[in-house]
Scaffold this active site. Structure first.
Site, PDB file in Angstrom:
ATOM      1  N   GLY A 109      41.581  39.367   0.228  1.00  0.00           N
ATOM      2  CA  GLY A 109      41.019  38.644   1.382  1.00  0.00           C
ATOM      3  C   GLY A 109      42.109  38.391   2.399  1.00  0.00           C
ATOM      4  N   ALA A 110      43.040  39.347   2.482  1.00  0.00           N
ATOM      5  CA  ALA A 110      44.268  39.118   3.263  1.00  0.00           C
ATOM      6  C   ALA A 110      44.010  39.026   4.761  1.00  0.00           C
ATOM      7  CB  ALA A 110      45.285  40.223   2.960  1.00  0.00           C
TER       8      ALA A 110
ATOM      9  N   ILE B  55      42.014  31.862   5.419  1.00  0.00           N
ATOM     10  CA  ILE B  55      43.039  31.178   4.609  1.00  0.00           C
ATOM     11  C   ILE B  55      44.330  32.000   4.609  1.00  0.00           C
ATOM     12  CG2 ILE B  55      43.678  30.437   2.272  1.00  0.00           C
ATOM     13  CD1 ILE B  55      40.677  29.851   1.799  1.00  0.00           C
TER      14      ILE B  55
ATOM     15  N   ARG C  63      28.828  32.010   0.641  1.00  0.00           N
ATOM     16  CA  ARG C  63      27.393  31.826   0.386  1.00  0.00           C
ATOM     17  C   ARG C  63      26.646  31.746   1.723  1.00  0.00           C
ATOM     18  NH1 ARG C  63      24.771  27.320  -3.573  1.00  0.00           N
ATOM     19  NH2 ARG C  63      22.736  27.226  -2.628  1.00  0.00           N
TER      20      ARG C  63
ATOM     21  N   ARG D 215      22.878  29.961  -5.785  1.00  0.00           N
ATOM     22  CA  ARG D 215      24.199  29.901  -6.414  1.00  0.00           C
ATOM     23  C   ARG D 215      24.340  31.003  -7.481  1.00  0.00           C
ATOM     24  NH1 ARG D 215      28.772  26.183  -6.571  1.00  0.00           N
ATOM     25  NH2 ARG D 215      29.887  26.727  -8.434  1.00  0.00           N
TER      26      ARG D 215
ATOM     27  N   ASN E 154      30.115  37.551  -6.438  1.00  0.00           N
ATOM     28  CA  ASN E 154      31.562  37.330  -6.477  1.00  0.00           C
ATOM     29  C   ASN E 154      32.138  37.623  -7.853  1.00  0.00           C
ATOM     30  OD1 ASN E 154      32.005  36.832  -3.812  1.00  0.00           O
ATOM     31  ND2 ASN E 154      31.595  34.643  -3.977  1.00  0.00           N
TER      32      ASN E 154
ATOM     33  N   VAL F  44      41.205  31.623  -5.677  1.00  0.00           N
ATOM     34  CA  VAL F  44      40.807  30.685  -4.621  1.00  0.00           C
ATOM     35  C   VAL F  44      39.337  30.912  -4.249  1.00  0.00           C
ATOM     36  CG1 VAL F  44      41.310  29.929  -2.253  1.00  0.00           C
ATOM     37  CG2 VAL F  44      43.179  30.682  -3.757  1.00  0.00           C
ATOM     38  N   GLY F  45      38.936  32.181  -4.192  1.00  0.00           N
ATOM     39  CA  GLY F  45      37.572  32.534  -3.789  1.00  0.00           C
ATOM     40  C   GLY F  45      36.551  31.843  -4.678  1.00  0.00           C
TER      41      GLY F  45
ATOM     42  N   ASP G  89      41.807  19.723  -3.808  1.00  0.00           N
ATOM     43  CA  ASP G  89      41.076  18.523  -4.197  1.00  0.00           C
ATOM     44  C   ASP G  89      42.055  17.399  -4.556  1.00  0.00           C
ATOM     45  OD1 ASP G  89      38.514  19.980  -4.138  1.00  0.00           O
ATOM     46  OD2 ASP G  89      39.375  21.045  -5.836  1.00  0.00           O
TER      47      ASP G  89
ATOM     48  N   HIS H  65      35.807  23.104  -9.490  1.00  0.00           N
ATOM     49  CA  HIS H  65      35.993  22.943  -8.041  1.00  0.00           C
ATOM     50  C   HIS H  65      34.599  23.017  -7.394  1.00  0.00           C
ATOM     51  CE1 HIS H  65      37.556  23.226  -4.003  1.00  0.00           C
ATOM     52  NE2 HIS H  65      36.862  24.329  -3.813  1.00  0.00           N
TER      53      HIS H  65
HETATM   54  N1  NDP Z   1      39.392  26.746  -4.099  1.00  0.00           N
HETATM   55  C1  NDP Z   1      39.470  26.106  -2.950  1.00  0.00           C
HETATM   56  O1  NDP Z   1      40.029  25.013  -2.870  1.00  0.00           O
HETATM   57  C2  NDP Z   1      38.894  26.710  -1.716  1.00  0.00           C
HETATM   58  C3  NDP Z   1      38.274  27.913  -1.768  1.00  0.00           C
HETATM   59  N2  NDP Z   1      37.765  28.481  -0.629  1.00  0.00           N
HETATM   60  C4  NDP Z   1      37.148  29.786  -0.772  1.00  0.00           C
HETATM   61  O2  NDP Z   1      38.101  30.771  -0.389  1.00  0.00           O
HETATM   62  C5  NDP Z   1      37.412  31.958  -0.015  1.00  0.00           C
HETATM   63  C6  NDP Z   1      37.996  32.549   1.261  1.00  0.00           C
HETATM   64  O3  NDP Z   1      37.881  31.627   2.318  1.00  0.00           O
HETATM   65  P1  NDP Z   1      38.277  32.060   3.821  1.00  0.00           P
HETATM   66  O4  NDP Z   1      39.567  32.782   3.834  1.00  0.00           O
HETATM   67  O5  NDP Z   1      38.110  30.864   4.657  1.00  0.00           O
HETATM   68  O6  NDP Z   1      37.098  33.051   4.101  1.00  0.00           O
HETATM   69  P2  NDP Z   1      36.976  34.263   5.154  1.00  0.00           P
HETATM   70  O7  NDP Z   1      35.521  34.473   5.303  1.00  0.00           O
HETATM   71  O8  NDP Z   1      37.800  34.003   6.352  1.00  0.00           O
HETATM   72  O9  NDP Z   1      37.651  35.447   4.374  1.00  0.00           O
HETATM   73  C7  NDP Z   1      37.153  35.811   3.159  1.00  0.00           C
HETATM   74  C8  NDP Z   1      37.473  37.255   2.893  1.00  0.00           C
HETATM   75  O10 NDP Z   1      36.717  37.586   1.768  1.00  0.00           O
HETATM   76  C9  NDP Z   1      36.517  38.959   1.763  1.00  0.00           C
HETATM   77  N3  NDP Z   1      35.273  39.366   1.150  1.00  0.00           N
HETATM   78  C10 NDP Z   1      35.204  39.889  -0.087  1.00  0.00           C
HETATM   79  N4  NDP Z   1      33.951  40.233  -0.382  1.00  0.00           N
HETATM   80  C11 NDP Z   1      33.191  39.936   0.674  1.00  0.00           C
HETATM   81  C12 NDP Z   1      31.819  40.088   0.938  1.00  0.00           C
HETATM   82  N5  NDP Z   1      30.964  40.609   0.038  1.00  0.00           N
HETATM   83  N6  NDP Z   1      31.366  39.685   2.144  1.00  0.00           N
HETATM   84  C13 NDP Z   1      32.204  39.150   3.054  1.00  0.00           C
HETATM   85  N7  NDP Z   1      33.530  38.991   2.833  1.00  0.00           N
HETATM   86  C14 NDP Z   1      34.024  39.370   1.648  1.00  0.00           C
HETATM   87  C15 NDP Z   1      36.644  39.397   3.207  1.00  0.00           C
HETATM   88  O11 NDP Z   1      37.743  40.258   3.233  1.00  0.00           O
HETATM   89  P3  NDP Z   1      37.633  41.801   2.945  1.00  0.00           P
HETATM   90  O12 NDP Z   1      36.577  42.347   3.857  1.00  0.00           O
HETATM   91  O13 NDP Z   1      38.988  42.252   3.278  1.00  0.00           O
HETATM   92  O14 NDP Z   1      37.283  41.956   1.509  1.00  0.00           O
HETATM   93  C16 NDP Z   1      37.028  38.172   3.980  1.00  0.00           C
HETATM   94  O15 NDP Z   1      38.099  38.413   4.857  1.00  0.00           O
HETATM   95  C17 NDP Z   1      35.933  31.576   0.052  1.00  0.00           C
HETATM   96  O16 NDP Z   1      35.310  31.984  -1.150  1.00  0.00           O
HETATM   97  C18 NDP Z   1      35.972  30.050   0.112  1.00  0.00           C
HETATM   98  O17 NDP Z   1      34.784  29.492  -0.395  1.00  0.00           O
HETATM   99  C19 NDP Z   1      37.878  27.877   0.585  1.00  0.00           C
HETATM  100  C20 NDP Z   1      38.496  26.655   0.684  1.00  0.00           C
HETATM  101  C21 NDP Z   1      39.015  25.952  -0.464  1.00  0.00           C
HETATM  102  O1  OAA Z   2      32.971  25.752  -0.221  1.00  0.00           O
HETATM  103  C1  OAA Z   2      33.949  26.184   0.443  1.00  0.00           C
HETATM  104  O2  OAA Z   2      34.084  27.337   0.822  1.00  0.00           O
HETATM  105  C2  OAA Z   2      35.020  25.215   0.801  1.00  0.00           C
HETATM  106  C3  OAA Z   2      35.718  24.643  -0.349  1.00  0.00           C
HETATM  107  O3  OAA Z   2      35.744  25.137  -1.457  1.00  0.00           O
HETATM  108  C4  OAA Z   2      36.444  23.406  -0.106  1.00  0.00           C
HETATM  109  O4  OAA Z   2      36.565  22.991   1.044  1.00  0.00           O
HETATM  110  O5  OAA Z   2      36.921  22.805  -1.070  1.00  0.00           O
END
Ligand code: NDP
Ligand code: OAA
Length: 447
Positions: free
Chosen positions: A110-111, A115, A191, A197, A204, A228-229, A258, A286
């Site tokens: 997800g580079a 994030i 989502r 869910r 994912n 993270v995802g 968190d 989470h």
């Molecule tokens: N654990 C935690 O504390 C937190 C977790 N998150 C989670 O981190 C993840 C990334 O967040 P963020 O960087 O803001 O998200 P973005 O939407 O900016 O980026 C996510 C990346 O995921 C990739 N991706 C992989 N599969 C898919 C798909 N089927 N459809 C669309 N995109 C896809 C895309 O990259 P590519 O096309 O290169 O694959 C995209 O660039 C999310 O799952 C979010 O819920 C967010 C905040 C806190």
């Molecule tokens: O649900 C999300 O993508 C955001 C998330 O995890 C958070 O803010 O903790």
């Protein structure tokens, strides 16, 4: 002049590891050795920078350059990017003597996402591994994000980070994860409206199963994996189950954001600087069932309940505020936390490469096998951890669990057990079925 440029271009675009014809004038060009000094860009290198930007060529100079046999191979098929294909050799005495000799290779999925756009620059600057540790970034994108990934690499080029010695971009995890010592798995499908869910877990989960298999095959056998995802705990479990060669202990789900959110709320209520808040555990998933623990937390070394005497606030406001913080932020921002998530990823990594301060601990979603709290061991569950700073950690025993905590921790555990059943088909188990508590459990960002 034009002829000279053409000749120079022709030489530079020779096939990988062929020597340059005009090496006599380009003694300071050198490519991809494992240790390099700070950037001092020679005339030839400036040429290379222009000529190679966006190209996928590796070239070597017959003078001063490592022979193909000496040069460490690039991950097969992955592409070094632009200026990172070219390393400028310095005279021995000009190299920063303090630098560690070995690169740390960090793979990020997800580079091209939001994030990562914060995180990569922190890692490249030395914020995680320190000012003496050269790093390599292996960036994973997809067909969707190919162009954007090049944009990210261009910004990294333009940032002139001395410690950033290699950037490799690609869309195949079997190439991009090769030899990674850290894998930060951020990419995941968000989502969408109306999506259950259970569907998100499956979509994912498939991504993380595939990436687990790739890590198993090509990453360093001791790679540390931070998922993270979302839903990150169950994604981490899936990834781990698909990577049997890598120790289960090495898989983490990010719950540090968190913990940071909980510390912030406690500091605000107590009127203290947040550095004075310690021993904060996030238990469980989470998700909105996570349990921020105020019972064992401390402010200025004293139990939180002694400092914050408004226990009704602790029980009725603090807990839901932390559980739903992500969702409230999404409503304000129109997207989920990105900068603070990147900060928390840095915190989570530093917690593993720096010793935990005596008496303190940090939260991480870890494989719960053998945990001292009676929690189902076959889950990735957020627990109190401490580290000697060697990349490893242990679960901290002996925290007091009262009825309030127990009931909530149990709810989060039940939720994770239900998530595990939903993804049975991805972790090599049979008879899976999806019956999430409350019909449909929620991420912190969903309300
Ligand atoms: N654990 C935690 O504390 C937190 C977790 N998150 C989670 O981190 C993840 C990334 O967040 P963020 O960087 O803001 O998200 P973005 O939407 O900016 O980026 C996510 C990346 O995921 C990739 N991706 C992989 N599969 C898919 C798909 N089927 N459809 C669309 N995109 C896809 C895309 O990259 P590519 O096309 O290169 O694959 C995209 O660039 C999310 O799952 C979010 O819920 C967010 C905040 C806190
Ligand atoms: O649900 C999300 O993508 C955001 C998330 O995890 C958070 O803010 O903790």
């Amino acid at each position: 002049m034009a002829a000279a440029v053409a000749a120079s271009q022709a030489a530079l675009f020779k096939s990988p590891f062929q020597s340059l014809d005009s090496c006599d004038e380009q003694k300071s060009v050198k490519f991809r050795s494992t240790f390099h000094g700070s950037r001092r860009i020679s005339k030839a290198a400036r040429w290379s920078r222009h000529l190679l930007a966006g190209q996928q060529h590796r070239i070597s100079c017959s003078v001063n350059a490592p022979s193909p046999a000496q040069a460490p191979p690039l991950p097969k098929g992955a592409e070094c990017y632009g200026v990172f294909c070219v390393i400028y050799d310095l005279k021995e005495e000009e190299k920063p003597k303090s630098w560690k000799k070995k690169l740390v290779r960090v793979a990020v999925s997800g580079a091209a996402g939001t994030i990562s756009n914060h995180l990569l620059f922190k890692i490249a600057s030395g914020e995680v591994f320190g000012p003496d540790q050269p790093v390599a970034l292996n960036l994973l994108g997809s067909e969707r994000s190919k162009e954007a990934l090049e944009g990210v690499a261009m910004e990294l080029e333009d940032s002139l980070y001395p410690l950033l010695r290699e950037v490799i971009i690609g869309i195949d995890p079997y190439e991009v994860f090769r030899d990674a010592e850290w894998a930060l798995l951020i990419g995941a499908k968000p989502r969408g409206p109306g999506m259950e869910r259970a569907d998100l877990l499956d979509i994912n989960g498939q991504i993380f199963a595939a990436q687990g298999k790739a890590l198993n095959e090509v990453a360093s056998s001791n790679v540390k994996v931070v998922v993270v995802g979302n839903p990150c705990n169950t994604n981490a479990l899936i990834c781990m189950k698909n990577a049997p060669r890598i120790p289960n202990k090495n898989f983490h789900a990010l719950t540090r954001l968190d913990e940071n959110r909980a510390k912030c709320q406690l500091a605000l209520k107590a009127g203290v600087f947040y550095d004075n808040v310690s021993n904060v555990t996030i238990w469980g998933n989470h998700s909105t069932t996570q349990v921020p623990d105020f019972l064992n937390a401390k402010i200025n070394g004293r139990p939180v309940k002694e400092v914050i005497t408004d226990h009704k606030w602790l029980e009725e406001q603090f807990t839901p505020t932390v559980q739903t913080r992500g969702g409230v932020l999404i409503k304000k921002w129109g997207r989920s936390s990105a900068a603070s998530t990147a900060v928390s990823i840095v915190d989570a990594m530093k917690s593993l490469v720096q010793p935990t301060p005596p008496g303190d601990w940090f939260s991480s979603g870890v494989y719960a096998a053998g945990n001292p709290y009676g929690i189902d061991g076959d889950l990735v569950f957020s627990l109190p951890c401490r580290s000697k700073g060697d990349g490893d950690y242990e679960i901290v025993p002996g925290l007091h669990i009262d009825k309030y905590l127990y009931e909530r921790i149990k709810k989060s555990e039940d939720e994770l057990i239900a998530e595990r059943k939903c993804v049975a088909h991805l972790i090599g188990e049979e008879n899976g079925f999806c019956d999430l508590p409350g019909g449909d459990t929620m991420l912190p960002g969903e309300q």
